[in-house]
Design an enzyme around this catalytic site. Structure first.
Site, PDB file in Angstrom:
ATOM      1  CG  ASP A 147      -2.156   0.791   1.098  1.00 26.02           C
ATOM      2  OD1 ASP A 147      -2.391   1.293  -0.004  1.00 26.02           O
ATOM      3  OD2 ASP A 147      -2.901   0.929   2.087  1.00 26.02           O
ATOM      4  CB  CYS A 235     -16.124   5.853  -0.567  1.00 19.48           C
ATOM      5  SG  CYS A 235     -15.544   4.511   0.465  1.00 19.48           S
ATOM      6  CB  CYS A 262     -16.770   2.607   5.737  1.00 14.08           C
ATOM      7  SG  CYS A 262     -18.397   1.920   5.402  1.00 14.08           S
TER       8      CYS A 262
HETATM    9  C1  B12 Z   1      -7.068   4.456  -3.288  1.00 11.00           C
HETATM   10  C2  B12 Z   1      -7.445   3.311  -2.373  1.00 11.00           C
HETATM   11  C3  B12 Z   1      -8.646   3.423  -1.683  1.00 11.00           C
HETATM   12  C4  B12 Z   1      -9.693   4.476  -2.026  1.00 11.00           C
HETATM   13  C5  B12 Z   1     -10.434   4.043  -3.321  1.00 11.00           C
HETATM   14  C6  B12 Z   1     -10.987   2.597  -3.218  1.00 11.00           C
HETATM   15  C7  B12 Z   1     -11.239   1.905  -4.528  1.00 11.00           C
HETATM   16  N1  B12 Z   1     -12.107   0.920  -4.467  1.00 11.00           N
HETATM   17  O1  B12 Z   1     -10.633   2.217  -5.550  1.00 11.00           O
HETATM   18  C8  B12 Z   1     -10.555   4.497  -0.724  1.00 11.00           C
HETATM   19  C9  B12 Z   1      -9.995   5.565   0.227  1.00 11.00           C
HETATM   20  C10 B12 Z   1     -12.052   4.763  -0.918  1.00 11.00           C
HETATM   21  C11 B12 Z   1     -10.228   3.116  -0.161  1.00 11.00           C
HETATM   22  C12 B12 Z   1     -11.048   2.459   0.738  1.00 11.00           C
HETATM   23  C13 B12 Z   1     -10.769   1.208   1.246  1.00 11.00           C
HETATM   24  N2  B12 Z   1      -9.610   0.504   1.138  1.00 11.00           N
HETATM   25 CO1  B12 Z   1      -8.168   1.019  -0.070  1.00 11.00          CO
HETATM   26  N3  B12 Z   1      -6.783   1.286  -1.306  1.00 11.00           N
HETATM   27  C14 B12 Z   1      -6.583   2.202  -2.197  1.00 11.00           C
HETATM   28  C15 B12 Z   1      -5.302   1.897  -2.989  1.00 11.00           C
HETATM   29  C16 B12 Z   1      -4.169   2.757  -2.414  1.00 11.00           C
HETATM   30  C17 B12 Z   1      -5.425   2.093  -4.509  1.00 11.00           C
HETATM   31  C18 B12 Z   1      -6.687   1.480  -5.124  1.00 11.00           C
HETATM   32  C19 B12 Z   1      -6.926   1.969  -6.506  1.00 11.00           C
HETATM   33  O2  B12 Z   1      -5.982   2.115  -7.278  1.00 11.00           O
HETATM   34  N4  B12 Z   1      -8.197   2.233  -6.848  1.00 11.00           N
HETATM   35  C20 B12 Z   1      -8.597   2.600  -8.165  1.00 11.00           C
HETATM   36  C21 B12 Z   1      -9.384   1.433  -8.766  1.00 11.00           C
HETATM   37  C22 B12 Z   1      -9.847   1.788 -10.173  1.00 11.00           C
HETATM   38  O3  B12 Z   1      -8.467   0.372  -8.817  1.00 11.00           O
HETATM   39  P1  B12 Z   1      -8.738  -1.039  -8.059  1.00 11.00           P
HETATM   40  O4  B12 Z   1      -9.886  -0.916  -7.132  1.00 11.00           O
HETATM   41  O5  B12 Z   1      -7.461  -1.556  -7.540  1.00 11.00           O
HETATM   42  O6  B12 Z   1      -9.252  -1.909  -9.298  1.00 11.00           O
HETATM   43  C23 B12 Z   1      -8.330  -2.536 -10.162  1.00 11.00           C
HETATM   44  C24 B12 Z   1      -8.848  -3.866 -10.628  1.00 11.00           C
HETATM   45  O7  B12 Z   1      -9.793  -4.344  -9.737  1.00 11.00           O
HETATM   46  C25 B12 Z   1      -9.392  -3.590 -11.996  1.00 11.00           C
HETATM   47  N5  B12 Z   1     -10.824  -3.471 -12.104  1.00 11.00           N
HETATM   48  C26 B12 Z   1     -11.737  -3.240 -11.173  1.00 11.00           C
HETATM   49  N6  B12 Z   1     -12.937  -3.220 -11.737  1.00 11.00           N
HETATM   50  C27 B12 Z   1     -12.770  -3.430 -13.047  1.00 11.00           C
HETATM   51  C28 B12 Z   1     -13.705  -3.477 -14.060  1.00 11.00           C
HETATM   52  C29 B12 Z   1     -13.242  -3.653 -15.363  1.00 11.00           C
HETATM   53  C30 B12 Z   1     -14.256  -3.671 -16.445  1.00 11.00           C
HETATM   54  C31 B12 Z   1     -11.856  -3.816 -15.619  1.00 11.00           C
HETATM   55  C32 B12 Z   1     -11.362  -4.039 -16.996  1.00 11.00           C
HETATM   56  C33 B12 Z   1     -10.940  -3.779 -14.570  1.00 11.00           C
HETATM   57  C34 B12 Z   1     -11.425  -3.582 -13.296  1.00 11.00           C
HETATM   58  O8  B12 Z   1      -8.874  -2.348 -12.433  1.00 11.00           O
HETATM   59  C35 B12 Z   1      -8.191  -1.710 -11.413  1.00 11.00           C
HETATM   60  C36 B12 Z   1      -6.768  -1.594 -11.818  1.00 11.00           C
HETATM   61  O9  B12 Z   1      -6.192  -2.870 -11.866  1.00 11.00           O
HETATM   62  C37 B12 Z   1      -5.113   0.362  -2.666  1.00 11.00           C
HETATM   63  C38 B12 Z   1      -3.657  -0.115  -2.644  1.00 11.00           C
HETATM   64  C39 B12 Z   1      -3.177  -0.322  -4.068  1.00 11.00           C
HETATM   65  N7  B12 Z   1      -2.032   0.245  -4.372  1.00 11.00           N
HETATM   66  O10 B12 Z   1      -3.829  -0.966  -4.867  1.00 11.00           O
HETATM   67  C40 B12 Z   1      -5.796   0.215  -1.280  1.00 11.00           C
HETATM   68  C41 B12 Z   1      -6.562  -1.081  -1.013  1.00 11.00           C
HETATM   69  C42 B12 Z   1      -7.391  -1.367  -2.231  1.00 11.00           C
HETATM   70  N8  B12 Z   1      -7.451  -0.712   0.070  1.00 11.00           N
HETATM   71  C43 B12 Z   1      -7.689  -1.646   0.925  1.00 11.00           C
HETATM   72  C44 B12 Z   1      -8.603  -1.563   2.005  1.00 11.00           C
HETATM   73  C45 B12 Z   1      -8.476  -2.582   3.118  1.00 11.00           C
HETATM   74  C46 B12 Z   1      -9.594  -0.553   2.015  1.00 11.00           C
HETATM   75  C47 B12 Z   1     -10.824  -0.467   2.940  1.00 11.00           C
HETATM   76  C48 B12 Z   1     -11.458  -1.807   3.256  1.00 11.00           C
HETATM   77  C49 B12 Z   1     -10.420   0.275   4.242  1.00 11.00           C
HETATM   78  C50 B12 Z   1     -11.593   0.553   5.183  1.00 11.00           C
HETATM   79  N9  B12 Z   1     -12.056  -0.429   5.947  1.00 11.00           N
HETATM   80  O11 B12 Z   1     -12.089   1.657   5.256  1.00 11.00           O
HETATM   81  C51 B12 Z   1     -11.766   0.444   2.085  1.00 11.00           C
HETATM   82  C52 B12 Z   1     -12.670  -0.388   1.164  1.00 11.00           C
HETATM   83  C53 B12 Z   1     -13.597   0.460   0.334  1.00 11.00           C
HETATM   84  C54 B12 Z   1     -13.893  -0.208  -0.987  1.00 11.00           C
HETATM   85  N10 B12 Z   1     -15.084  -0.789  -1.122  1.00 11.00           N
HETATM   86  O12 B12 Z   1     -13.025  -0.196  -1.890  1.00 11.00           O
HETATM   87  C55 B12 Z   1      -6.920  -2.932   0.571  1.00 11.00           C
HETATM   88  C56 B12 Z   1      -7.910  -3.929  -0.029  1.00 11.00           C
HETATM   89  C57 B12 Z   1      -7.646  -5.396   0.273  1.00 11.00           C
HETATM   90  C58 B12 Z   1      -8.647  -6.256  -0.466  1.00 11.00           C
HETATM   91  N11 B12 Z   1      -9.098  -7.332   0.166  1.00 11.00           N
HETATM   92  O13 B12 Z   1      -9.030  -5.984  -1.591  1.00 11.00           O
HETATM   93  C59 B12 Z   1      -5.824  -2.370  -0.450  1.00 11.00           C
HETATM   94  C60 B12 Z   1      -5.463  -3.326  -1.571  1.00 11.00           C
HETATM   95  C61 B12 Z   1      -4.578  -2.013   0.376  1.00 11.00           C
HETATM   96  C62 B12 Z   1      -3.761  -3.253   0.746  1.00 11.00           C
HETATM   97  N12 B12 Z   1      -2.528  -3.349   0.280  1.00 11.00           N
HETATM   98  O14 B12 Z   1      -4.202  -4.146   1.429  1.00 11.00           O
HETATM   99  N13 B12 Z   1      -9.061   2.613  -0.667  1.00 11.00           N
HETATM  100  S1  SF4 Z   2     -16.566   1.475   2.399  1.00  8.60           S
HETATM  101 FE1  SF4 Z   2     -18.620   2.064   3.146  1.00  8.60          FE
HETATM  102  S2  SF4 Z   2     -19.127   3.961   2.039  1.00  8.60           S
HETATM  103 FE2  SF4 Z   2     -17.365   3.009   0.966  1.00  8.60          FE
HETATM  104  S3  SF4 Z   2     -18.262   1.759  -0.634  1.00  8.60           S
HETATM  105 FE3  SF4 Z   2     -18.071   0.403   1.141  1.00  8.60          FE
HETATM  106  S4  SF4 Z   2     -20.045   0.596   2.245  1.00  8.60           S
HETATM  107 FE4  SF4 Z   2     -19.910   2.292   0.792  1.00  8.60          FE
END
Ligand code: B12
Ligand code: SF4
Ligand code: SF4
Length: 370
Positions: A147, A235, A262
């Protein structure tokens, strides 16, 4: 020379979670759709004020920009909580009977109940790499990732076969749920892809979300969109941890259910009900005893020195002192606390600008109330 990771090199892995590896040469093209998806997400402003996500996009598809000689990614899932129906009483924190404590009211996300996971997991990843070098009798370069650098952590977890990405966007591993961190070791050794027996043969690993929509329906702010997308602007995890300013008034009522992070979209997920009885690293067990006894009133009235004493060394420092006090004031407002008026009065001349601004915002909301 190719190396095969044998179970005996995974001794540490049995203590910290599960592991799979992927050859980086072959992986790059698999990330094409992800980078397109990610850029689209950014271009629609769904990252809110997290501008750090806009930087170093190239490193997301080219890990040699992180470790120039990198050949393999070893991806680990490191759990911090069991499913709801797996009980480990000895690991349950003591809230000392305080009914309105942050813990009893579930106002703090489970992932921050321990020491700062960044430090804990980095230490274990380094230890794993060093043990592997000893076992193999060779030395190699490595870089631990937890992370902390621009890296598609969930996409790597998915592509090494450790789980699937759910509609709540979390990486989910059937039998383990989603309450785990993802840690990665980039190494400059060729490892044959390592696939656990149970992943290959166990039908449970062909499961995914199917028709389920529980997380989408349960999210209080409708932050989960179709196509596995989170709009961070809505969120509560973003608003309580990463957002550095006042929160838009329309979201304040949702602080009723949280003060930091959350877990709602994970708590409702069927994959987080019954899980295996896996080990949790001792440093990730409920070691941050402070949060189990404190109340929202305690947080709102804390000095910065007290805040450092309670939360120093935990991942909760990410929100910073002002952010946490802001969250506590919103929570007290959302729950009609009888102490709120006095607390607002005491904080109106705070030396922290965000605290003063929050006091003014909450006062004005109170005046508008009938
Ligand atoms: C920015 C970030 C956040 C942001 C944005 C979350 C989000 N969903 O994007 C916020 C602050 C909201 C957040 C919240 C949380 N986070 Co966070 N976060 C990150 C971080 C630093 C980057 C994620 C990111 O790049 N998001 C942008 C989206 C677009 O990318 P992505 O979700 O990774 O999706 C990828 C793939 O899934 C794919 N994908 C997804 N959907 C689709 C659909 C299609 C059509 C295609 C082609 C591809 C695709 O594309 C993306 C790129 O590869 C990562 C660490 C990391 N470097 O990855 C931790 C990380 C994702 N977070 C984590 C955690 C624990 C949380 C929380 C649970 C914390 C909490 N309890 O409050 C919440 C969960 C909320 C949620 N439902 O996501 C963990 C998740 C572990 C897991 N089991 O997945 C991570 C991986 C950190 C870690 N090293 O453990 N987070
Ligand atoms: S972390 Fe909470 S506010 Fe964010 S997407 Fe999940 S349920 Fe919704
Ligand atoms: S709650 Fe249902 S839809 Fe959401 S991630 Fe879990 S299985 Fe998928």
């Amino acid at each position: 020379m190719k190396y095969k990771i044998k179970k005996k090199y995974s001794k540490l892995v049995n203590e910290i979670g599960v592991l799979n590896a992927i050859d980086l040469k072959d992986h790059k093209k698999r990330l094409n759709d992800d980078i397109v998806f990610f850029q689209d997400w950014l271009s629609h402003g769904k990252h809110a004020e997290m501008h750090f996500l806009e930087r170093h996009l190239e490193a997301r598809t080219d890990p040699t920009l992180i470790l120039p000689s990198a050949k393999t990614a070893l991806v680990f899932l490191i759990p911090y909580s069991h499913g709801h129906r797996v009980r480990h009483k000895e690991h349950e924190p003591k809230s000392q009977g305080k009914k309105n404590s942050l813990y009893e009211k579930k106002l703090i996300s489970k992932y921050v109940y321990s020491k700062d996971y960044h430090k804990v997991i980095k230490k274990y990843l380094i230890q794993y790499a060093e043990n592997l070098q000893k076992e193999l009798g060779i030395s190699f370069n490595f870089r631990p990732i937890i992370d902390s650098v621009p890296f598609f952590e969930r996409a790597y977890g998915r592509d090494v076969g450790l789980g699937f990405i759910g509609k709540n966007t979390l990486l989910i591993r059937p039998g383990m749920g989603s309450f785990f961190f993802i840690g990665t070791l980039l190494v400059d050794l060729d490892f044959s892809n390592f696939v656990e027996e149970d992943v290959k043969n166990n039908p449970i690993f062909s499961l995914d979300c199917g028709e389920c929509r529980k997380c989408i329906d349960a999210c209080p702010t409708q932050a989960i969109e179709e196509q596995k997308t989170i709009n961070s602007n809505k969120c509560l995890s973003y608003l309580t941890i990463e957002h550095r300013d006042l929160v838009d008034s329309k979201y304040i009522k949702f602080f009723e259910s949280t003060l930091y992070g959350c877990d709602i979209c994970q708590d409702v997920c069927p994959y987080n009900y019954v899980t295996r009885n896996f080990e949790i690293l001792s440093d990730l067990k409920h070691t941050n005893a402070s949060v189990f006894t404190l109340t929202a009133e305690n947080i709102a009235t804390m000095t910065e020195a007290e805040y450092q004493k309670w939360f120093g060394g935990t991942a909760m420092t990410r929100a910073k002192y002002e952010g946490l006090v802001r969250n506590a004031l919103y929570h007290l407002y959302a729950t009609n606390s009888e102490h709120l008026t006095k607390i607002l009065y005491d904080l109106k001349d705070s030396s922290y600008s965000l605290v003063r601004k929050t006091v003014a915002q909450v006062y004005s909301k109170m005046k508008k109330c009938p």
